[in-house]
Design a protein around this motif. Structure first.
Motif, PDB file in Angstrom:
ATOM      1  N   ALA A  62       8.394   3.934  -7.299  1.00 49.10           N
ATOM      2  CA  ALA A  62       9.209   3.819  -8.510  1.00 49.10           C
ATOM      3  C   ALA A  62       9.127   2.413  -9.092  1.00 49.10           C
ATOM      4  CB  ALA A  62      10.659   4.185  -8.207  1.00 49.10           C
ATOM      5  N   ALA A  63       9.160   1.404  -8.224  1.00 45.29           N
ATOM      6  CA  ALA A  63       9.064   0.024  -8.691  1.00 45.29           C
ATOM      7  C   ALA A  63       7.700  -0.240  -9.319  1.00 45.29           C
ATOM      8  CB  ALA A  63       9.335  -0.944  -7.541  1.00 45.29           C
ATOM      9  N   ALA A  64       6.642   0.286  -8.704  1.00 39.61           N
ATOM     10  CA  ALA A  64       5.301   0.104  -9.258  1.00 39.61           C
ATOM     11  C   ALA A  64       5.177   0.790 -10.614  1.00 39.61           C
ATOM     12  CB  ALA A  64       4.248   0.637  -8.293  1.00 39.61           C
ATOM     13  N   ALA A  65       5.763   1.986 -10.732  1.00 40.19           N
ATOM     14  CA  ALA A  65       5.725   2.708 -12.001  1.00 40.19           C
ATOM     15  C   ALA A  65       6.470   1.940 -13.098  1.00 40.19           C
ATOM     16  CB  ALA A  65       6.333   4.095 -11.837  1.00 40.19           C
ATOM     17  N   ALA A  66       7.472   1.161 -12.683  1.00 39.86           N
ATOM     18  CA  ALA A  66       8.219   0.344 -13.640  1.00 39.86           C
ATOM     19  C   ALA A  66       7.520  -0.983 -13.936  1.00 39.86           C
ATOM     20  CB  ALA A  66       9.628   0.086 -13.109  1.00 39.86           C
ATOM     21  N   ILE A 115       1.086  -1.728  -2.763  1.00 46.05           N
ATOM     22  CA  ILE A 115       0.294  -0.494  -2.803  1.00 46.05           C
ATOM     23  C   ILE A 115      -1.184  -0.810  -2.666  1.00 46.05           C
ATOM     24  CG2 ILE A 115      -0.424   1.421  -4.288  1.00 46.05           C
ATOM     25  CD1 ILE A 115       2.474   1.415  -5.388  1.00 46.05           C
ATOM     26  N   ARG A 116      -1.642  -1.834  -3.350  1.00 45.41           N
ATOM     27  CA  ARG A 116      -3.063  -2.206  -3.257  1.00 45.41           C
ATOM     28  C   ARG A 116      -3.428  -2.656  -1.848  1.00 45.41           C
ATOM     29  NH1 ARG A 116      -3.500  -5.136  -9.088  1.00 45.41           N
ATOM     30  NH2 ARG A 116      -4.014  -3.247 -10.235  1.00 45.41           N
ATOM     31  N   GLU A 117      -2.568  -3.433  -1.231  1.00 46.56           N
ATOM     32  CA  GLU A 117      -2.841  -3.884   0.139  1.00 46.56           C
ATOM     33  C   GLU A 117      -2.873  -2.687   1.093  1.00 46.56           C
ATOM     34  OE1 GLU A 117      -3.736  -6.006   3.478  1.00 46.56           O
ATOM     35  OE2 GLU A 117      -3.896  -6.639   1.389  1.00 46.56           O
ATOM     36  N   GLY A 118      -1.936  -1.768   0.924  1.00 45.77           N
ATOM     37  CA  GLY A 118      -1.945  -0.558   1.742  1.00 45.77           C
ATOM     38  C   GLY A 118      -3.213   0.244   1.538  1.00 45.77           C
ATOM     39  N   GLY A 119      -3.657   0.356   0.294  1.00 39.75           N
ATOM     40  CA  GLY A 119      -4.889   1.068  -0.008  1.00 39.75           C
ATOM     41  C   GLY A 119      -6.100   0.423   0.624  1.00 39.75           C
ATOM     42  N   ARG A 120      -6.125  -0.915   0.639  1.00 39.38           N
ATOM     43  CA  ARG A 120      -7.241  -1.613   1.289  1.00 39.38           C
ATOM     44  C   ARG A 120      -7.264  -1.330   2.781  1.00 39.38           C
ATOM     45  NH1 ARG A 120      -6.226  -5.354  -2.721  1.00 39.38           N
ATOM     46  NH2 ARG A 120      -4.692  -6.516  -1.543  1.00 39.38           N
ATOM     47  N   ARG A 154       1.944  10.209  -3.422  1.00 36.29           N
ATOM     48  CA  ARG A 154       2.799   9.932  -4.580  1.00 36.29           C
ATOM     49  C   ARG A 154       2.616   8.513  -5.108  1.00 36.29           C
ATOM     50  NH1 ARG A 154       8.092  10.951  -2.235  1.00 36.29           N
ATOM     51  NH2 ARG A 154       7.269  12.251  -0.593  1.00 36.29           N
ATOM     52  N   LEU A 155       1.941   7.657  -4.347  1.00 33.81           N
ATOM     53  CA  LEU A 155       1.681   6.295  -4.815  1.00 33.81           C
ATOM     54  C   LEU A 155       0.613   6.281  -5.894  1.00 33.81           C
ATOM     55  CD1 LEU A 155       1.915   4.400  -1.432  1.00 33.81           C
ATOM     56  CD2 LEU A 155       3.633   4.513  -3.244  1.00 33.81           C
ATOM     57  N   GLY A 156      -0.097   7.368  -6.043  1.00 30.75           N
ATOM     58  CA  GLY A 156      -0.950   7.582  -7.197  1.00 30.75           C
ATOM     59  C   GLY A 156      -2.282   6.870  -7.214  1.00 30.75           C
ATOM     60  N   HIS A 157      -2.738   6.665  -8.433  1.00 32.59           N
ATOM     61  CA  HIS A 157      -4.102   6.185  -8.645  1.00 32.59           C
ATOM     62  C   HIS A 157      -4.304   4.715  -8.301  1.00 32.59           C
ATOM     63  CE1 HIS A 157      -5.632   9.961 -10.095  1.00 32.59           C
ATOM     64  NE2 HIS A 157      -4.469  10.123 -10.725  1.00 32.59           N
ATOM     65  N   THR A 158      -3.249   3.937  -8.250  1.00 29.12           N
ATOM     66  CA  THR A 158      -3.402   2.542  -7.809  1.00 29.12           C
ATOM     67  C   THR A 158      -3.852   2.522  -6.356  1.00 29.12           C
ATOM     68  OG1 THR A 158      -1.665   1.824  -9.329  1.00 29.12           O
ATOM     69  CG2 THR A 158      -2.205   0.337  -7.521  1.00 29.12           C
ATOM     70  N   LEU A 159      -3.205   3.319  -5.533  1.00 26.18           N
ATOM     71  CA  LEU A 159      -3.589   3.438  -4.123  1.00 26.18           C
ATOM     72  C   LEU A 159      -4.987   4.031  -4.002  1.00 26.18           C
ATOM     73  CD1 LEU A 159      -2.637   3.332  -1.075  1.00 26.18           C
ATOM     74  CD2 LEU A 159      -2.154   5.759  -1.377  1.00 26.18           C
TER      75      LEU A 159
END
Length: 100
Positions: free
Chosen positions: A3-7, A16-21, A47-52
């Motif tokens: 929710a914070a990222a979407a805002a 989110i990016r670090e988690g994705g890495r 649900r973290l979406g396309h950034t992840l």
């Protein structure tokens, strides 16, 4: 975090990016070993979406063997939180109704 990222919260997007890495680093080894035809990111993390997803793809395509990732789609599940239950049900039914 989603929710914070979407805002537009920069700290949430960084998380989110670090988690994705990190997920991508683990998947890169798994993909190089098993050579799957498809990778589906499912469950709550989807649900973290396309950034992840973008981070996961970037790391996997960079670190995995080119033969393993040449035509490898990495996608978000369309099943949301029920993906694990549906997958487990499918495995059980395949086992129960197998010809052996």
């Amino acid at each position: 975090v989603a929710a914070a990222a979407a805002a537009g919260d920069a700290a949430a997007i960084r998380l989110i990016r670090e988690g994705g890495r990190r997920v991508g680093q683990v998947l890169a080894g798994v993909i190089s070993f098993f050579n799957p035809g498809l990778v589906v990111i499912a469950g709550g993390v989807s649900r973290l979406g396309h950034t992840l997803l973008a981070e996961i793809r970037g790391v996997v395509y960079q670190r995995s063997a080119p033969l393993a990732t040449g035509n490898l789609p990495i996608v978000l599940s369309e099943l949301g939180d029920t993906a694990g239950v549906i997958g487990a049900t499918r495995l059980i039914s395949d086992h129960v109704f197998s010809a052996s």
